[in-house]
Write an enzyme that holds these catalytic residues in place. Structure first.
Site, PDB file in Angstrom:
ATOM      1  N   GLY A  73       1.446  -3.633   4.573  1.00  0.00           N
ATOM      2  CA  GLY A  73       1.931  -4.650   3.645  1.00  0.00           C
ATOM      3  C   GLY A  73       0.834  -5.515   3.060  1.00  0.00           C
ATOM      4  O   GLY A  73       1.075  -6.626   2.615  1.00  0.00           O
ATOM      5  N   GLY A  74      -0.402  -4.996   3.062  1.00  0.00           N
ATOM      6  CA  GLY A  74      -1.503  -5.738   2.472  1.00  0.00           C
ATOM      7  C   GLY A  74      -2.123  -6.779   3.388  1.00  0.00           C
ATOM      8  O   GLY A  74      -3.051  -7.484   2.998  1.00  0.00           O
ATOM      9  N   GLU A  94     -13.790   1.270   7.198  1.00  0.00           N
ATOM     10  CA  GLU A  94     -13.928   2.353   6.223  1.00  0.00           C
ATOM     11  C   GLU A  94     -14.804   1.905   5.059  1.00  0.00           C
ATOM     12  O   GLU A  94     -15.065   0.716   4.873  1.00  0.00           O
ATOM     13  CB  GLU A  94     -12.558   2.748   5.672  1.00  0.00           C
ATOM     14  CG  GLU A  94     -11.665   3.432   6.665  1.00  0.00           C
ATOM     15  CD  GLU A  94     -10.319   3.789   6.073  1.00  0.00           C
ATOM     16  OE1 GLU A  94      -9.718   4.762   6.564  1.00  0.00           O
ATOM     17  OE2 GLU A  94      -9.857   3.114   5.131  1.00  0.00           O
ATOM     18  N   HIS A 145      -2.843  -7.143  -2.878  1.00  0.00           N
ATOM     19  CA  HIS A 145      -2.436  -5.928  -2.158  1.00  0.00           C
ATOM     20  C   HIS A 145      -0.929  -5.676  -2.213  1.00  0.00           C
ATOM     21  O   HIS A 145      -0.423  -4.816  -1.494  1.00  0.00           O
ATOM     22  CB  HIS A 145      -2.902  -5.961  -0.698  1.00  0.00           C
ATOM     23  CG  HIS A 145      -4.375  -6.160  -0.532  1.00  0.00           C
ATOM     24  ND1 HIS A 145      -5.309  -5.227  -0.926  1.00  0.00           N
ATOM     25  CD2 HIS A 145      -5.083  -7.205  -0.018  1.00  0.00           C
ATOM     26  CE1 HIS A 145      -6.529  -5.680  -0.662  1.00  0.00           C
ATOM     27  NE2 HIS A 145      -6.413  -6.882  -0.120  1.00  0.00           N
ATOM     28  N   LYS A 198       2.296  -4.479  -4.509  1.00  0.00           N
ATOM     29  CA  LYS A 198       2.582  -3.724  -5.732  1.00  0.00           C
ATOM     30  C   LYS A 198       3.499  -4.529  -6.655  1.00  0.00           C
ATOM     31  O   LYS A 198       4.405  -5.224  -6.200  1.00  0.00           O
ATOM     32  CB  LYS A 198       3.235  -2.394  -5.369  1.00  0.00           C
ATOM     33  CG  LYS A 198       2.356  -1.512  -4.493  1.00  0.00           C
ATOM     34  CD  LYS A 198       3.153  -0.384  -3.870  1.00  0.00           C
ATOM     35  CE  LYS A 198       2.329   0.338  -2.817  1.00  0.00           C
ATOM     36  NZ  LYS A 198       3.144   1.324  -2.054  1.00  0.00           N
ATOM     37  N   ARG A 228       8.843   5.757   5.992  1.00  0.00           N
ATOM     38  CA  ARG A 228      10.127   5.152   5.627  1.00  0.00           C
ATOM     39  C   ARG A 228      10.389   5.373   4.152  1.00  0.00           C
ATOM     40  O   ARG A 228       9.559   5.902   3.418  1.00  0.00           O
ATOM     41  CB  ARG A 228      10.069   3.639   5.885  1.00  0.00           C
ATOM     42  CG  ARG A 228       8.893   2.968   5.188  1.00  0.00           C
ATOM     43  CD  ARG A 228       8.969   1.468   5.175  1.00  0.00           C
ATOM     44  NE  ARG A 228       7.734   0.849   4.738  1.00  0.00           N
ATOM     45  CZ  ARG A 228       7.339   0.717   3.482  1.00  0.00           C
ATOM     46  NH1 ARG A 228       8.094   1.203   2.499  1.00  0.00           N
ATOM     47  NH2 ARG A 228       6.194   0.118   3.185  1.00  0.00           N
TER      48      ARG A 228
END
Length: 463
Positions: A178-179, A214, A249, A251, A305
């Site tokens: 969820g950011g 990352e 983050h 949408k 989900r």
């Protein structure tokens, strides 16, 4: 087309009543799918949602707790009790809340009920970003550069990992989503503070301090691949979406297909996603999320989900994804192969939020009047109506406006008209912001990445 009763005649119907463990537009959406399949529906609510419209048409409407989500929609014991008291044989978690909670899925299974989604084992594998990355590497899915292990406590080792990846890097919570639980580190001097802050944030938000690191890509797009799997080893991917229009983050606008990506580039990635699902025994619907830069895909996570943006894939694929998800939970095999999946046209989705269009602060209150767009190729998923009280307790999403047309340009024009026809009075919404965004030339050309919207908003705020 066979009815659900006819389809389950061979395999046996596992349930005839579904309890929807969610609220708002997704509760209404799931209810519609269940009714179309001939299934009975039980809806739950908190004190704040007692007057929800979907509750009036449910077979049972059960208040399970106070307005606070922690004491209602996140109360596992109360949800299971409601299922037992109403005779529900399955629980559909929707999105958010408990939808990706492996412990809840396991509790549902142990109670002898069906969790409408993957089993708890699959959720556990893919819900932890580190184990998910390992699973993806094993299936040949391309991943963002970085180790598939949690960051150690030793600062010197963390420094070495960052050097090997190369700055900038991004620190993420292994159990995040969820950011939340992520920080970009542009240079070595900021690394240790970022790790410490993110570790504490992860501990508080997700109950685990585990982190991973990352490479931070500079100008990627956010691309998703939707998958559909049964419990018999069959799986397909249903095209792709672009969800690069994000703020913090989160949408804002989604579209399908992602513009400008050649089939020969995305095809092998979709096939690898299917392979990954088959290897872990995945069931139901799911979404693989990637960063895409310089014609290369990098896996970041899988959502185990139903997603908010599933309608754009429904409109391009012609499939009812929620119904397919429920059929998979019934134990039915897929009725399609990959060759049968034909995605056509272009679709956009706009998230209508109850929020101030300038500050983006949530807006609560009573909707005094409402006018929603209609017409061919226009769809609105919502639970609101005139007189509806928007609560301050939950996510600000109150509606989704979705359009479909033969081409991207036509779909964009259809969305402009749909937004012009959308009016919600009594509260503040982001409709004006969305209207302005759909007039932006770079967005119209498909020349945007995940950082574009933040930059666009900064430019708009300059005097």
């Amino acid at each position: 087309m066979l009815s659900l009763l006819e389809e389950t005649s061979v395999y046996g119907m596992r349930f005839d009543t579904v309890l929807i463990a969610n609220r708002g537009e997704i509760a209404k959406r799931i209810q519609r799918a269940c009714c179309d399949l001939g299934l009975k529906v039980v809806c739950i609510c908190s004190e704040a949602d007692r007057e929800a419209s979907y509750g009036k048409t449910a077979g049972s409407f059960v208040c399970i707790g106070p307005s606070s989500a922690a004491k209602s929609y996140l109360n596992q014991d109360a949800i299971l009790l409601a299922a037992r008291l109403t005779g529900a044989g399955a629980i559909h978690p929707g999105y958010g809340f408990l939808s990706e909670n492996a412990a809840f899925a396991e509790a549902v299974e142990k109670a002898g009920l069906v969790f409408v989604g993957p089993d708890s084992k699959s959720i556990g594998i893919m819900g932890d970003k580190i184990s998910a990355k390992r699973a993806m590497i094993a299936a040949g899915v391309p991943c963002v550069p970085g180790p598939d292990t949690a960051l150690p406590e030793d600062p010197a080792v963390v420094e070495q990992i960052a050097l090997e990846i190369g700055y900038p890097v991004i620190i993420k919570a292994a159990g995040g989503g969820g950011g939340r639980g992520m920080r970009v580190v542009p240079e070595a001097g900021l690394l240790h503070d970022a790790v410490a802050l993110t570790r504490e944030e992860a501990r508080q938000a997700f109950g685990s301090p585990a982190l991973y690191m990352e490479k931070f890509l500079q100008h990627p797009r956010h691309i998703e691949i939707q998958v559909l799997c049964d419990s018999h080893g069959n799986a397909v991917w249903l095209g792709h979406r672009d969800c690069s229009m994000q703020r913090r983050h989160q949408k804002v606008v989604e579209e399908a297909p992602a513009p400008g990506i050649a089939p020969e580039i995305i095809g092998p990635v979709g096939a690898a996603c299917v392979k990954a699902c088959q290897q872990i025994g995945y069931r139901g619907v799911g979404t693989f999320e990637f960063l895409y830069e310089d014609d290369a895909f990098y896996f970041i996570e899988m959502n185990t989900r139903l997603q908010v943006e599933h309608p754009v894939t429904e409109l391009t694929s012609g499939l009812d994804i929620v119904q397919e998800q429920i059929k998979a939970a019934q134990g039915l095999p897929l009725t399609m192969t990959q060759a049968d999946v034909q995605c056509e046209g272009h679709s956009f989705e706009c998230r209508i939020n109850a929020e101030d269009p300038e500050s983006f602060m949530s807006s609560a209150g009573i909707i005094t009047d409402i006018s929603l767009p209609q017409g061919e190729g226009v769809r609105v998923d919502t639970h609101i109506h005139a007189g509806y009280k928007v609560s301050p307790y939950y996510d600000s999403l109150i509606a989704k406006v979705i359009v479909h047309a033969p081409t991207r340009a036509q779909a964009m024009e259809k969305m402009r008209k749909a937004l012009a026809d959308t009016r919600i009075d009594g509260i503040s919404t982001n409709i004006a912001f969305l209207r302005a965004l759909f007039e932006d030339s770079a967005f119209a050309q498909g020349e945007t990445d995940i950082h574009y919207l933040e930059q666009w908003l900064k430019q708009r705020s300059k005097p």
